[in-house]
Design an enzyme around this catalytic site. Structure first.
Site, PDB file in Angstrom:
ATOM      1  CG  ASN A 223      -0.209  -0.037   2.514  1.00 52.48           C
ATOM      2  OD1 ASN A 223       0.543   0.869   2.831  1.00 52.48           O
ATOM      3  ND2 ASN A 223      -0.382  -1.122   3.274  1.00 52.48           N
ATOM      4  CE  LYS A 301       7.809 -12.826 -13.900  1.00 55.99           C
ATOM      5  NZ  LYS A 301       8.232 -12.592 -15.253  1.00 55.99           N
ATOM      6  N   PRO A 319      -2.921 -11.640  10.608  1.00 55.50           N
ATOM      7  CG  PRO A 319      -0.897 -11.990  11.716  1.00 55.50           C
ATOM      8  CD  PRO A 319      -1.583 -12.192  10.393  1.00 55.50           C
ATOM      9  CG  ASP A 320      -5.961  -6.222  13.982  1.00 50.86           C
ATOM     10  OD1 ASP A 320      -5.185  -5.583  14.722  1.00 50.86           O
ATOM     11  OD2 ASP A 320      -6.863  -5.685  13.315  1.00 50.86           O
ATOM     12  CG  PHE A 338      -2.226   6.047  13.687  1.00 53.29           C
ATOM     13  CD1 PHE A 338      -1.605   5.958  14.923  1.00 53.29           C
ATOM     14  CD2 PHE A 338      -2.108   7.229  12.963  1.00 53.29           C
ATOM     15  CE1 PHE A 338      -0.880   7.026  15.435  1.00 53.29           C
ATOM     16  CE2 PHE A 338      -1.386   8.304  13.459  1.00 53.29           C
ATOM     17  CZ  PHE A 338      -0.767   8.202  14.697  1.00 53.29           C
ATOM     18  CE  LYS A 352     -10.810   0.817  11.902  1.00 53.55           C
ATOM     19  NZ  LYS A 352     -10.245   1.487  10.743  1.00 53.55           N
ATOM     20  CE  LYS A 356      -8.286  -2.916  14.121  1.00 52.72           C
ATOM     21  NZ  LYS A 356      -7.191  -2.935  13.164  1.00 52.72           N
TER      22      LYS A 356
HETATM   23  N1  CTP Z   1      -3.570  -2.972  12.339  1.00 54.29           N
HETATM   24  C1  CTP Z   1      -2.804  -4.008  12.814  1.00 54.29           C
HETATM   25  N2  CTP Z   1      -2.803  -5.215  12.176  1.00 54.29           N
HETATM   26  C2  CTP Z   1      -3.566  -5.404  11.066  1.00 54.29           C
HETATM   27  C3  CTP Z   1      -4.367  -4.347  10.575  1.00 54.29           C
HETATM   28  C4  CTP Z   1      -4.334  -3.144  11.232  1.00 54.29           C
HETATM   29  O1  CTP Z   1      -2.119  -3.834  13.822  1.00 54.29           O
HETATM   30  N3  CTP Z   1      -3.542  -6.586  10.475  1.00 54.29           N
HETATM   31  C5  CTP Z   1      -3.583  -1.719  13.079  1.00 54.29           C
HETATM   32  C6  CTP Z   1      -2.978  -0.562  12.365  1.00 54.29           C
HETATM   33  O2  CTP Z   1      -1.596  -0.431  12.656  1.00 54.29           O
HETATM   34  C7  CTP Z   1      -3.773   0.593  12.934  1.00 54.29           C
HETATM   35  C8  CTP Z   1      -5.126   0.015  13.227  1.00 54.29           C
HETATM   36  O3  CTP Z   1      -4.913  -1.386  13.310  1.00 54.29           O
HETATM   37  O4  CTP Z   1      -3.246   1.025  14.161  1.00 54.29           O
HETATM   38  C9  CTP Z   1      -6.229   0.317  12.256  1.00 54.29           C
HETATM   39  O5  CTP Z   1      -5.986  -0.149  10.979  1.00 54.29           O
HETATM   40  P1  CTP Z   1      -7.055  -0.022   9.777  1.00 54.29           P
HETATM   41  O6  CTP Z   1      -6.452  -0.664   8.593  1.00 54.29           O
HETATM   42  O7  CTP Z   1      -7.551   1.376   9.670  1.00 54.29           O
HETATM   43  O8  CTP Z   1      -8.265  -0.849  10.371  1.00 54.29           O
HETATM   44  P2  CTP Z   1      -8.932  -2.167   9.949  1.00 54.29           P
HETATM   45  O9  CTP Z   1      -9.086  -2.967  11.169  1.00 54.29           O
HETATM   46  O10 CTP Z   1      -8.218  -2.765   8.810  1.00 54.29           O
HETATM   47  O11 CTP Z   1     -10.378  -1.700   9.530  1.00 54.29           O
HETATM   48  P3  CTP Z   1     -10.980  -1.237   8.135  1.00 54.29           P
HETATM   49  O12 CTP Z   1     -10.048  -1.714   7.044  1.00 54.29           O
HETATM   50  O13 CTP Z   1     -12.270  -1.884   8.163  1.00 54.29           O
HETATM   51  O14 CTP Z   1     -11.045   0.259   8.204  1.00 54.29           O
END
Ligand code: CTP
Length: 414
Positions: A223, A301, A319-320, A338, A352, A356
Site C-alpha cells: 500500500n 515466478k 493477524p491483527d 491509528f 475500532k 481492537k
Molecule cells: N492494524 C494491525 N494489524 C492489522 C491491521 C491493522 O495492527 N492486520 C492496526 C494498524 O496499525 C492501525 C489500526 O490497526 O493502528 C487500524 O488499521 P485499519 O487498517 O484502519 O483498520 P482495519 O481494522 O483494517 O479496519 P478497516 O479496514 O475496516 O477500516
C-alpha cells in the site's frame, strides 16, 4: 564518574565514520579508547584517532604470547561498554564463533562488559544466511546489535547494510550507558516545557510503514504508506527520553536518532517483532498493515498460461497486530492505534477502539493526500470522547501525541 568505552574499529569503508563517532562521544563527556584491526588501519590512521581520543590507540601488532601484552586484555574490562563499529561480516562471524585471533577479537572474548555491535557491510553480505545466523547467535549471547541503515552504499548498490549515522550510534551508546539524551538539534524548538525527558525509563514501541505480502519471488501486495508519521512519532519518543523500538515495514527513511529499528516485510514478521519487543509501557501502532496476504506465496515466478485468464490469487486474512496486543498477557499500559478513514471518521474510530481493545485511536482523514504527504488532520478518539486537532505537519502531530502519552504515563507508577 566519567563513562568509558572501548571502541573496536574493524576494516570496511565505513570505518572513516568512526572519527565522527569519537568526536560526538567525547562531546558528551564519554572517554574513548580505540582498538584498530589490521584492515581498519587501511581506512583510518592511528594518528587521527589518537588525536581525537587523546589516548593511546591500540593496533593489531601485539604478540599475545608475551606476558606484558596479556595486560592488554584488561583493556576490555576497564571500559563500561565495548562498542564494535563498524562491525564487518568477518568480525561478526568471529564474534559469534568465539574466535580470538587478534587483539580486537581477543578483547571481545575476554570482556565481562556489555557489548554493542554496529554492523556495516554490502547488502548481500548482510542478507546472507551466514550473517543472519551470526546476528541471531550474537543477540542470543546478549550482545546488543544495531540494525544497519538502508540507502546507497559505497559499492554502488542500494539497500540495507550501511553503518547507521554516527549520531544514532552515539545516542545508542548513551542509552546503554544510561546517559540522558540531549534534545535533537535538528528538531528546532524544545518539545517539552516542563521536563526534557518525560519518558525517561519508559519503553515505547512503534510500528510504521506498509507491509509487503509476497505473491511470488518478484511480486507483492503493498500500500502507499510512507512510514513518515510512525518515524516522526518514534523520533519524538526518543527525544522525550524513552527507549524506543521501531518496527518498520519496507520504507526509504533514515533511522531517527536514538531509536532501535527492526525492519520487517510482512504482517506476520511485524507481529513477531512486536511480540519480541514486549514488555512496553506504550505501543503506538501506526503501520498500515496489509489486511490480507496470499494464501500461498509461489516459490517460482507465476507465468501467463496463454489462456488469457489471470492466475487465481486466493487471499487469507493477516493477524491483527493491534488487536493481538489488546488482549495480550503483556498488554502495554497504553495502547494506541491509528485508523485511516475516508468517511464518518470519529464514528468508525469508536467502533475500532472497542473491537481492537485499544485505549486511543488516532483517526486520520485519508480522503486527501495524507499517505506520503507531510501533514495530517487527526482526531484522538478514546472512551472519554473525541479530541480534534487542526491540520498539522506530521512532526507536530508526533510531538503532540508523545506529550499526551507522557502525560498519561506520568500518572501511572513505573
Ligand atoms: N492494524 C494491525 N494489524 C492489522 C491491521 C491493522 O495492527 N492486520 C492496526 C494498524 O496499525 C492501525 C489500526 O490497526 O493502528 C487500524 O488499521 P485499519 O487498517 O484502519 O483498520 P482495519 O481494522 O483494517 O479496519 P478497516 O479496514 O475496516 O477500516
Amino acid at each position: 564518574m566519567t563513562k568509558r568505552i572501548l571502541l573496536i574499529i574493524s576494516g570496511g569503508i565505513a570505518a572513516y565514520k568512526s572519527l565522527e563517532l569519537v568526536r560526538l562521544l567525547r562531546k558528551r563527556g564519554i572517554a574513548v579508547r580505540a582498538v584498530l584491526t589490521e584492515s581498519a588501519e587501511k581506512f583510518v590512521t592511528p594518528l587521527s584517532l589518537g588525536v581525537l581520543t587523546e589516548d593511546h590507540v591500540y593496533g593489531d601488532m601485539f604478540d599475545l604470547k608475551e606476558e606484558r601484552e596479556i595486560g592488554h586484555i584488561q583493556l576490555s574490562r576497564q571500559a563500561d561498554l565495548v562498542v564494535v563499529a563498524p562491525a564487518t561480516a568477518n568480525m561478526l562471524a568471529k564474534m559469534a564463533g568465539g574466535i580470538a585471533d587478534n587483539l580486537a577479537t581477543t578483547l571481545l572474548l575476554a570482556t565481562d562488559k556489555p557489548v554493542l555491535a554496529v554492523p556495516a557491510m554490502n547488502i548481500r553480505m548482510w542478507h546472507h544466511a551466514a550473517t543472519q545466523r551470526n546476528i541471531a547467535q550474537l543477540k542470543a549471547d546478549g550482545i546488543h546489535v544495531m540494525e544497519p541503515d538502508s540507502g546507497e552504499m559505497a559499492c554502488g548498490e542500494f539497500g540495507k547494510g550501511r553503518l547507521p549515522e554516527p549520531q544514532a550510534i552515539a545516542a545508542e551508546v548513551a542509552r546503554l550507558l544510561a546517559l540522558p539524551l540531549p534534545a535533537d538539534p535538528l528538531a528546532g524548538q524544545p518539545d517539552f516545557e516542563t521536563a526534557d525527558t518525560p519518558l525517561a525509563g519508559r519503553h515505547v514501541l512503534v510500528t510504521a510503514g506498509p507491509t509487503h505480502e509476497p505473491i511470488d519471488p518478484v511480486r507483492y501486495i503493498a500500500n502507499r504508506s510512507s512510514g513518515k508519521q510512525g518515524f516522526a512519532i518514534a523520533a519524538a519518543a526518543a527525544r522525550a527520553g524513552a527507549r524506543v523500538t521501531l518496527v518498520a515495514g519496507p520504507v526509504h527513511l533514515p533511522t531517527p536518532t536514538g531509536v532501535n529499528r527492526v525492519d520487517v516485510e510482512t504482517a506476520r514478521e511485524m507481529l513477531g517483532a512486536v511480540e519480541a519487543a514486549l514488555p512496553a509501557d506504550a505501543a503506538i501502532m501506526v503501520a498500515a498493515v496489509a489486511d490480507w496476504r496470499t494464501a500461498d506465496a509461489a516459490d517460482q515466478k507465476l507465468k501467463k498460461d496463454g489462456s488469457g485468464k489471470p492466475a487465481p490469487l486466493p487471499l487469507v486474512e493477516n493477524p491483527d497486530i493491534l488487536a493481538t496486543l489488546g488482549k495480550h498477557a503483556k498488554r502495554p499500559a497504553l495502547l494506541v492505534g491509528f485508523a485511516a478513514e475516508t468517511q464518518k471518521v470519529a464514528e468508525h474510530a469508536q467502533a475500532k477502539l472497542a473491537r481492537k481493545g485499544a485505549d486511543w485511536i488516532v483517526a486520520n482523514d485519508v480522503s486527501g493526500d495524507v499517505m506520503g504527504g507531510d501533514s495530517n488532520s487527526v482526531h484522538i478518539v478514546s472512551r472519554d470522547g473525541v479530541e480534534s486537532w487542526e491540520n498539522l505537519p506530521k512532526d507536530a502531530v508526533a510531538t503532540r501525541l508523545i506529550e499526551k502519552v507522557a502525560h498519561v504515563l506520568s500518572a501511572r507508577p513505573d
